[in-house]
Design an enzyme around this catalytic site. Structure first.
Site, short mmCIF file in Angstrom:
data_model
loop_
_atom_site.label_atom_id
_atom_site.label_comp_id
_atom_site.label_asym_id
_atom_site.label_seq_id
_atom_site.Cartn_x
_atom_site.Cartn_y
_atom_site.Cartn_z
N HIS A 196 37.09 21.00 40.83
CA HIS A 196 37.46 19.73 40.21
C HIS A 196 36.64 18.65 40.93
O HIS A 196 36.60 18.62 42.16
CB HIS A 196 38.96 19.48 40.36
N CYS A 241 44.94 15.78 36.48
CA CYS A 241 43.69 16.45 36.11
C CYS A 241 43.86 17.93 35.82
O CYS A 241 42.87 18.65 35.60
CB CYS A 241 42.65 16.28 37.21
N GLU A 266 45.74 12.85 30.61
CA GLU A 266 46.71 12.00 31.29
C GLU A 266 46.55 10.57 30.79
O GLU A 266 47.16 9.66 31.31
CB GLU A 266 46.55 12.08 32.80
P1 HMG Z 1 37.21 4.23 50.38
O1 HMG Z 1 38.26 4.07 51.43
O2 HMG Z 1 36.72 3.00 49.71
O3 HMG Z 1 35.94 4.94 50.96
O4 HMG Z 1 37.78 5.21 49.28
P2 HMG Z 1 35.69 5.57 52.39
O5 HMG Z 1 35.71 4.52 53.44
O6 HMG Z 1 36.55 6.78 52.57
O7 HMG Z 1 34.17 6.03 52.18
C1 HMG Z 1 33.86 7.05 51.27
C2 HMG Z 1 32.72 7.86 51.87
O8 HMG Z 1 31.56 7.03 51.93
C3 HMG Z 1 32.98 8.34 53.29
O9 HMG Z 1 32.39 9.62 53.40
C4 HMG Z 1 32.19 7.34 54.13
O10 HMG Z 1 31.80 7.83 55.39
C5 HMG Z 1 31.01 7.09 53.24
P3 HMG Z 1 33.23 10.83 54.08
O11 HMG Z 1 33.51 10.37 55.47
O12 HMG Z 1 34.48 10.96 53.28
O13 HMG Z 1 32.33 11.98 53.97
N1 HMG Z 1 30.33 5.80 53.47
C6 HMG Z 1 28.99 5.66 53.45
N2 HMG Z 1 27.99 6.55 53.25
C7 HMG Z 1 26.71 6.08 53.28
N3 HMG Z 1 26.41 4.77 53.52
C8 HMG Z 1 27.38 3.86 53.71
C9 HMG Z 1 28.73 4.29 53.69
N4 HMG Z 1 29.93 3.67 53.84
C10 HMG Z 1 30.89 4.59 53.70
N5 HMG Z 1 27.05 2.59 53.94
C11 HMG Z 1 38.28 7.06 47.89
C12 HMG Z 1 37.23 6.41 48.79
C13 HMG Z 1 37.70 8.34 47.33
C14 HMG Z 1 39.52 7.40 48.72
C15 HMG Z 1 38.62 6.06 46.75
O14 HMG Z 1 37.51 5.83 45.96
C16 HMG Z 1 39.79 6.51 45.88
O15 HMG Z 1 40.94 6.26 46.19
N6 HMG Z 1 39.49 7.22 44.73
C17 HMG Z 1 40.54 7.69 43.82
C18 HMG Z 1 41.27 8.91 44.37
C19 HMG Z 1 40.45 10.18 44.35
O16 HMG Z 1 39.43 10.28 43.69
N7 HMG Z 1 40.92 11.22 45.07
C20 HMG Z 1 40.25 12.50 45.11
C21 HMG Z 1 41.18 13.66 45.42
S1 HMG Z 1 42.60 13.67 44.30
C22 HMG Z 1 41.93 14.25 42.81
O17 HMG Z 1 40.85 14.77 42.76
C23 HMG Z 1 42.75 14.04 41.57
C24 HMG Z 1 42.25 12.92 40.67
O18 HMG Z 1 41.09 13.35 39.95
C25 HMG Z 1 43.36 12.50 39.68
C26 HMG Z 1 44.04 13.55 38.85
O19 HMG Z 1 44.36 14.64 39.27
O20 HMG Z 1 44.37 13.19 37.73
C27 HMG Z 1 41.89 11.67 41.44
#
Ligand code: HMG
Length: 416
Positions: free
Chosen positions: A248, A123, A91
């Site tokens: 993935h 992906c 991509e």
């Molecule tokens: P965010 O809002 O910054 O993070 O975004 P959050 O607030 O959701 O926190 C992440 C995790 O850290 C949570 O765990 C928190 O609790 C934990 P969860 O509740 O989910 O189990 N956390 C902590 N843990 C320990 N100590 C702390 C602490 N603070 C928080 N102090 C997000 C996270 C992944 C959404 C962001 O990074 C993002 O947008 N990433 C890009 C999108 C993505 O990867 N999506 C995945 C699914 S889609 C996919 O896989 C396709 C893709 O590969 C693309 C394609 O297909 O081409 C992305």
């Protein structure tokens, strides 16, 4: 036995060779967390990531694909003349029209009697290439030739964005043949899922992916349920007969969320991780079937379309002889979205290649960037397409293939 079930013993077609390449520099996620004023545990435990591969201006989708492709052919002693189809899933293409695959075709010295194209669906691109290759072999059109499928991507969400700690870069090359030495893929237990969703995309005018991060997680999990149901419609439940669940892996915690959903599908009920019994059930299953193959992903980051196959490499590099003839599941998700769930069987010979495919020493030799070097590298890489002359040494690249600039609107590559 029909042509579509051509087998060695009773192995269907599948992955005969596997190799990985990634940029020569990385950033440690604890360093990034400190610079962003975030608790490092959020990145290392909350997301499950340790390091992120960072591409320099002279490393792109082509250079990584060629590096991985060369290794796959060399390590598995495959004659380039035997490749009848080359597919690059990406991509992060380098041209609106010309496929990455045709550059890779030339640079790998493949035969002109080879079909070559690029696949894109976020992906999912490499899985589209893999399944198309299996169909090509199964139809009889391959006539004994093999397919080379390469996943190559650079994940870029931009500095200071929520997606920033989930970037990465890398390429996985897979040779697909009717005599797979690593993993046979079951042609009949395969299910697909498609839904138009705006969870992650990159408009033509944008260098950065746009993600509705939390929604993308929901979309991924819904796609897992849907593709899994479609795959197992006829066979019934397979959980008891598989040794591993591969997913993935955009970040390691996502695989944990996926395994949670997988177990809910198996049990046909929700799992309450506040309940000690459910928590013990989940932990035992995750620790046995998914966690052991997520180390490479944690040290490389999201390589988009290759990330499922990086997890497969992690399993195979461990060389467990007891895995021979055992089944595992593979779940591929591409935002937008499309997904496939399928089953594979580890080949008798797979353990013999464990050391040869292990990229650990290459990963250990990468250069650790500090945060300002990382930020400069990101900006320089964004400007690379319009540069006419780039020196690989300036970016710590001293071997292999490099992109050295664009002259007369043509990208130039040089082997060092
Ligand atoms: P965010 O809002 O910054 O993070 O975004 P959050 O607030 O959701 O926190 C992440 C995790 O850290 C949570 O765990 C928190 O609790 C934990 P969860 O509740 O989910 O189990 N956390 C902590 N843990 C320990 N100590 C702390 C602490 N603070 C928080 N102090 C997000 C996270 C992944 C959404 C962001 O990074 C993002 O947008 N990433 C890009 C999108 C993505 O990867 N999506 C995945 C699914 S889609 C996919 O896989 C396709 C893709 O590969 C693309 C394609 O297909 O081409 C992305």
């Amino acid at each position: 036995m029909t042509q579509s079930q051509r087998r060695l013993g009773n192995m269907p077609a599948g992955i005969d060779a596997l190799a990985f390449a990634c940029p020569k520099a990385y950033i440690d996620l604890e360093d990034l967390a400190h610079a962003r004023g975030v608790d490092p545990a959020k990145f290392t435990q909350g997301l499950g990531q340790r390091k992120m591969a960072i591409a320099s201006p002279v490393e792109d989708t082509v250079t990584m694909a060629v590096d991985a492709g060369q290794q796959a052919l060399k390590v598995f002693d495959i004659d380039p003349e035997s490749i009848g189809t080359l597919i690059v899933g990406t991509e992060t293409g380098i041209d609106h029209s010309k496929p990455v695959a045709v550059y890779v075709h030339e640079l790998l010295g493949l035969s002109q009697r080879c079909r070559t194209f690029e696949t894109k669906h976020a992906c999912y691109g490499a899985s589209a290439g893999l399944t198309a290759s299996l169909d090509w072999i199964g139809s009889g059109r391959a006539r004994g030739k093999k397919a080379l499928v390469i996943a190559s991507d650079i994940a870029n969400y931009g500095l200071n964005t929520p997606g920033e700690p989930t970037q990465g870069a890398g390429a996985v090359a897979m040779v697909v043949s009717d005599r797979p030495r690593l993993l046979a893929i079951e042609p009949t237990t395969m299910g697909d899922y498609t839904r138009q969703v705006m969870d992650f995309w990159r408009p033509l005018y944008s260098k950065y992916a746009i993600a509705d991060g939390h929604y993308s997680i929901e979309c991924y999990l819904d796609a897992l349920t849907g593709a899994r149901e479609a795959a197992l419609e006829q066979s019934g439940e397979v959980y008891g007969s598989i040794i591993a669940c591969l997913y993935h892996v955009p970040f390691v915690k996502m695989a944990k969320k996926a395994h949670h959903r997988e177990l809910e599908c198996v049990l046909d009920r929700s799992l309450d991780l506040q309940s000690p019994n459910d928590l013990a059930l989940f932990n035992e299953s995750f620790d046995r079937m998914a966690a052991p193959w997520l180390d490479l992903n944690a040290d490389v980051g999201n390589i988009y379309t290759g990330s499922l196959y990086l997890s497969l490499m992690d399993l195979l590099r461990q060389g467990h002889e007891t895995h021979a003839n055992q089944r595992l599941s593979l779940f591929s998700y591409g935002s937008g979205c499309c997904a496939t769930y399928c089953l594979g069987t580890v080949a008798e010979t797979a353990h013999q290649f464990a050391q040869l495919i292990d990229p650990q020493s290459m990963l250990d030799q990468r250069r650790r960037l500090n945060v300002s070097e990382y930020e400069e590298m990101i900006v320089a890489s964004e400007n690379a397409p319009s540069q006419t002359s780039l020196k690989p040494q300036d970016y710590g690249v001293h071997s292999g293939l490099s992109y050295v600039g664009t002259v007369d609107h043509q990208r130039r590559y040089v082997f060092m």
